[in-house]
Design a protein around this motif. Structure first.
Motif, short mmCIF file in Angstrom:
data_model
loop_
_atom_site.label_atom_id
_atom_site.label_comp_id
_atom_site.label_asym_id
_atom_site.label_seq_id
_atom_site.Cartn_x
_atom_site.Cartn_y
_atom_site.Cartn_z
N ASP A 9 1.60 20.69 -45.27
CA ASP A 9 0.48 21.54 -44.83
C ASP A 9 0.57 21.62 -43.31
OD1 ASP A 9 -0.13 18.79 -44.60
OD2 ASP A 9 -2.29 19.12 -44.74
N ASP A 14 2.56 17.02 -39.10
CA ASP A 14 3.53 17.68 -40.00
C ASP A 14 4.62 18.38 -39.19
OD1 ASP A 14 0.74 17.91 -41.48
OD2 ASP A 14 2.27 18.08 -43.05
N ASN A 38 -4.38 20.95 -44.19
CA ASN A 38 -4.94 20.80 -42.85
C ASN A 38 -5.74 22.00 -42.33
OD1 ASN A 38 -4.18 18.17 -41.94
ND2 ASN A 38 -2.06 18.86 -41.73
N ILE A 124 4.26 15.52 -47.32
CA ILE A 124 3.44 15.14 -46.17
C ILE A 124 2.14 15.95 -46.12
CG2 ILE A 124 5.33 14.16 -44.81
CD1 ILE A 124 5.57 16.79 -43.31
N GLY A 125 1.73 16.46 -47.26
CA GLY A 125 0.45 17.14 -47.37
C GLY A 125 -0.21 16.73 -48.67
N ASN A 167 -4.96 13.42 -47.46
CA ASN A 167 -4.10 14.08 -48.46
C ASN A 167 -4.55 13.75 -49.89
OD1 ASN A 167 -2.53 15.22 -46.47
ND2 ASN A 167 -0.97 13.59 -46.54
N ASP A 241 2.76 11.56 -40.75
CA ASP A 241 3.83 12.33 -41.41
C ASP A 241 5.18 12.06 -40.76
OD1 ASP A 241 1.82 13.35 -42.96
OD2 ASP A 241 1.74 15.29 -41.94
CA CA Z 1 0.19 16.54 -43.34
#
Ligand code: CA
Ligand code: BDR
Length: 313
Positions: A9, A14, A38, A124-125, A167, A241
């Motif tokens: 995201d 990120d 995000n 990473i989201g 997340n 992230d």
């Molecule tokens: Ca993220």
């Protein structure tokens, strides 16, 4: 190199994780897949394209748009953390680079099927795209190489609510599916707070450096640094992230880890998104999640510095 899909995201940290993946000689990014989280979805798409372009790989790395909402729940963006638009509130890219044809979930499944066991996944989201990919391809766990997830707050306070990390909070239904059905290395909010912060001295050093990556980092993290000063009383930029990506890139970074059953509270209410970690093996849940408990923080700082100052993490 290590073939990798990055599901993101894209905002704040990120973008730095994506930069790290894009600049790492040993990583070949097969696809970037975008998920709701995000900031407003279209900003996330542009932020990813801008980052890839900055790293000089926008031509060779396709960006696929994925789920624009969590599976079931309502959610909120966190512009107040990363700044409006997600890149510090000052940078609003408009790259003109087209998104790849097709849906992110199909891209994840197709790439995994084409090269069984050869492609890793960095999540990473929120986990909406990944959960949908599992439902689409029940063998996904066997088809992927390594899976790293940034999420959860293991035995510590959350950052989005006192009980949950962002997340997992955004899409707890998806997080539950992923933690129950994939073999994951988990980089949580707790290990980030303990070892994944870039401190004031480094932030000042990067702010003075005149490399394009350091300037990007300073722009992107400025708002988050303020937020951390006000909310946590710490002059630092947390990089969850980037830490997750660094653990994938350099496994030696991980100095302590334990493998446990991890579950997620998907119920609406006070504990939505809570990550339950069965450290004592009390439940019947299968211990399949490798929880990163400590990392060598000076090596992490060095990787970030090498990336920002020399373009080579
Ligand atoms: Ca993220
Ligand atoms: C996570 O939430 C997001 O704001 C960050 O990018 C990271 O993935 C940390 O809780």
């Amino acid at each position: 190199g290590q073939r990798l899909i990055v599901d993101t995201d894209t905002a704040g940290d990120d973008s730095q994780a994506l930069l790290m993946a894009a600049l790492a000689e040993s990583i070949d990014i097969e696809a970037v897949t975008i998920v709701a989280g995000n900031v407003e979805f279209d900003y996330e798409v542009e932020n990813a394209k801008y980052t890839l372009d900055l790293a000089g790989v926008a031509d060779s790395v396709p960006v696929y748009e994925g789920a624009r909402r969590p599976l079931l729940k309502e959610f909120d963006h966190v512009d107040h953390v990363h700044g409006e638009g997600g890149l510090g509130g000052e940078l609003f890219p408009d790259t003109g680079i087209p998104s790849a044809d097709g849906h992110a979930v199909d891209a994840i499944v197709d790439i995994a099927r084409e090269s069984p066991g050869e492609v890793s996944l960095a999540c990473i989201g929120p986990l909406t795209n990944v959960a949908l990919a599992i439902r689409r391809e029940p063998e996904l766990n066997d088809l992927l190489d390594e899976v790293v997830v940034m999420g959860g707050a293991v035995n510590t306070l959350g950052n989005d609510t006192p009980s949950a990390e962002f997340n997992f909070w955004v899409d707890p239904d998806a997080a539950k599916i992923v933690m129950n059905e994939l073999d994951v290395t988990l980089v949580d909010w707790g290990v980030t707070v303990r070892h994944g912060r870039i401190g004031a001295d480094d932030l000042d050093r990067f702010a003075e450096a005149e490399t394009p990556y350091a300037e990007f980092f300073t722009t992107v993290t400025g708002h988050a640094r303020e937020f951390s000063r006000e909310r946590l009383g710490v002059d630092a930029a947390t990089q969850p992230d980037t830490l997750a990506l660094a653990c994938l890139l350099n496994p030696d970074l991980v100095t302590e880890a334990g493998t446990y059953f991890v579950d997620v509270d998907e119920r609406e209410g006070m504990t939505r998104g809570y990550s339950l970690v069965d450290e004592l093996g009390i439940t019947d849940g299968e211990p399949r999640t490798r929880v990163v408990e400590a990392v060598d923080e000076s090596t992490f700082e060095q990787m970030v510095a090498d990336m920002l100052l020399h373009g080579d993490p």
